[in-house]
Design an enzyme around this catalytic site. Sequence first.
Site, PDB file in Angstrom:
ATOM      1  N   ASP A 145       0.972  -1.034   0.094  1.00 37.42           N
ATOM      2  CA  ASP A 145      -0.392  -0.009   0.408  1.00 37.42           C
ATOM      3  C   ASP A 145       1.318   1.418   0.280  1.00 37.42           C
ATOM      4  OD1 ASP A 145      -2.275  -1.501   0.069  1.00 37.42           O
ATOM      5  OD2 ASP A 145      -2.459  -1.331   2.687  1.00 37.42           O
ATOM      6  N   ARG A 146       0.437   2.274  -0.527  1.00 38.64           N
ATOM      7  CA  ARG A 146       0.946   4.190  -0.699  1.00 38.64           C
ATOM      8  C   ARG A 146       1.891   3.934   0.541  1.00 38.64           C
ATOM      9  NH1 ARG A 146       1.336   8.596  -3.656  1.00 38.64           N
ATOM     10  NH2 ARG A 146       1.892  10.046  -2.209  1.00 38.64           N
TER      11      ARG A 146
END
Length: 308
Positions: A145-146
């Site tokens: 995830d970012r």
Amino acid sequence: MSHSLQMSNRDTRFTLQFQAEKDGQLLREALAQWQISKRALTAIKFDGGLLSVNGIEQNVRYPLHKGDQVEIKFPPEEKSDGLTIEYGALSIIYEDEALLVLDKPAHQSTIPSREHPSKSVANFVCGYFEQQRLASTVHVVTRLDRDTSGLLCIAKHAHIHHLMGLAQRSGNVSREYEAIVHGHLTEDRQSIIAPIGRKESSIIEREVREDGQFAHTDVTVLQRFTVQGEPMTHIRLKLHTGRTHQIRVHMAYVGHPLIGDELYGGSRNLIDRQALHCVSLSLHHPLTNEKQSFTSMLKDDMQQILKN
């Protein structure tokens, strides 16, 4: 089965070499045994690849003899339309002709999205490959995830991505994470087995739901502590499946959302992202089958919470 990988400055196409081990086997059968996919064979045939035996071009119906030298030259790859070549810093942990293992910072997307179209890991890897003059594009094996930091793996070629996909399905790629969560977990070790699916009211958010996909996370307590009067737990997690937001959803489901994870009930008083880091990545190399393990230290923002 013996094989080697060859790449030269004159021809940057991805090339594999194998040695035939028995008489009479058709080249097509040997290629299947060497896990060359039908999709790859179609690309080799129509997009500029080459199959040769002892230096002479042959088709898949050619009968092999023991000791024959088979060379598979894959066609050059083109990046997808959604990827833009950009140049930026990459923290490279390991690299060879097949794999790239990176240590991703928080606040960087693995691949571009509508909200964050630029400066993703994939964009920067495209620029890095161009500088190396590799006729390859980006194939993400393990995605983060970012706002999750830590180790991620990228295959340098579609065939390597295919092999790594087979390895993931057979359990030969292992990832472990560390996180800081709200509250004190009562059990030192637990397994969370709960199906995960998309929340009907959100494009992004996931939840535990009966019609979701099977998801399994193992949790081990490393330390229970308190910050400013609030109980927290430092945990280590092992993923047995790779569902979107799996760790975040599972920990919220058992009542211990990640510190900083506003989407799933965490507080951002101490950190501006979910306190989650991929600390360990283990795999069998797709070409040599050698076991390889990589580790990464927690980022400063997570370490600062643990020091409080």
